[in-house]
Enzyme design. Structure first.
Site, mmCIF file in Angstrom:
data_model
loop_
_atom_site.group_PDB
_atom_site.id
_atom_site.type_symbol
_atom_site.label_atom_id
_atom_site.label_comp_id
_atom_site.label_asym_id
_atom_site.label_seq_id
_atom_site.Cartn_x
_atom_site.Cartn_y
_atom_site.Cartn_z
ATOM 1 N N ASP A 1 37.185 34.170 34.534
ATOM 2 C CA ASP A 1 36.345 34.589 35.643
ATOM 3 C C ASP A 1 36.693 36.053 35.935
ATOM 4 O O ASP A 1 37.711 36.565 35.442
ATOM 5 C CB ASP A 1 36.649 33.694 36.857
ATOM 6 C CG ASP A 1 35.918 34.118 38.110
ATOM 7 O OD1 ASP A 1 34.713 34.448 38.006
ATOM 8 O OD2 ASP A 1 36.537 34.139 39.184
ATOM 9 N N ASP B 1 35.725 38.044 39.467
ATOM 10 C CA ASP B 1 36.028 38.256 40.879
ATOM 11 C C ASP B 1 37.075 37.261 41.376
ATOM 12 O O ASP B 1 36.891 36.050 41.285
ATOM 13 C CB ASP B 1 34.756 38.117 41.723
ATOM 14 C CG ASP B 1 33.786 39.255 41.480
ATOM 15 O OD1 ASP B 1 34.041 40.363 41.966
ATOM 16 O OD2 ASP B 1 32.781 39.035 40.775
#
Length: 222
Positions: free
Chosen positions: A9, A11
């Site tokens: 991922d 953020d």
């Protein structure tokens, strides 16, 4: 079974963008004399504002129509200010370096837009590590749907059992699990207050366990 790739991922996992964004919204809410509960805001963490829109929720609390575009502009400016000069989260650089030494394939699967991810990756000097980057611009719908992870696997040429996913948010964990990928939760300042127990493994940070040790754990489970 051999782990051949890692999918990250962005953020809140590589760069902690989530706390500054939440803080900026909280400050705006406070100007109106109301609070923004984390359990409400968490619906958009790892996903998009389609899952939870802070302006629409604020309007429902104050019972009036607001200038959403102006509020969004203020929120972005404030969160960018809070984010300025931030570094990659602990352990990220080491994991990427070790993955390259081990000859592993690397990807990002993010519900954010490509320009945001690329701008920040470039700022961190990490862009060149990744063989594939899939964002909401190329793949829909956003997490918790598994499509972003499935797209990343496809580009890397991997089966789900050949990868490990790294996530911080409940939505992201749900997406990776739905794609049948082993997922490691690494909660940040914000997501540590949320339930990430549905991950296969949880680490306080990537510094707490080496990539070699993690891969050994995962491969020994299968």
């Amino acid at each position: 079974m051999t782990i051949r790739g890692l999918i990250f991922d962005f953020d809140g996992l590589i760069l902690d963008t989530e706390w500054p964004e939440y803080q900026a919204w909280m400050e705006i809410y406070q100007e109106f004399g109301v609070d923004l509960p984390l359990q409400e805001y968490a619906r958009c963490l790892g996903s998009t504002y389609q899952a939870f829109h802070p302006v629409e929720f604020l309007e429902s609390l104050v019972n009036q129509k607001l200038d959403g575009a102006a509020l969004l502009k203020r929120q972005v400016a404030r969160s960018n200010h809070l984010l300025a000069d931030s570094k990659a989260l602990p352990g990220v650089q080491t994991y990427l370096d070790d993955a390259k030494i081990f000859g592993m394939k690397l990807a990002i699967a993010s519900s954010s837009d490509r320009s945001w991810v690329m701008r920040n990756l470039d700022g961190l000097g990490l862009t060149g590590y990744f063989d594939a980057i899939r964002t909401i611009d190329e793949v829909k719908p956003a997490k918790p749907h598994p499509n972003l992870y499935l797209a990343a696997l496809n580009v890397l040429g991997l089966e789900p059992h050949e990868a490990i996913a790294f996530e911080d948010s409940p939505n992201g964990i749900t997406a990776a699990r739905a794609a049948q990928i082993y997922v490691v939760a690494v909660p940040n300042r914000l997501s540590s207050m949320l339930d990430t127990s549905h991950a296969n493994r949880c680490l306080p940070s990537l510094e707490s366990l080496s990539l070699k040790e993690l891969i050994g754990e995962v491969e020994n489970q299968n």
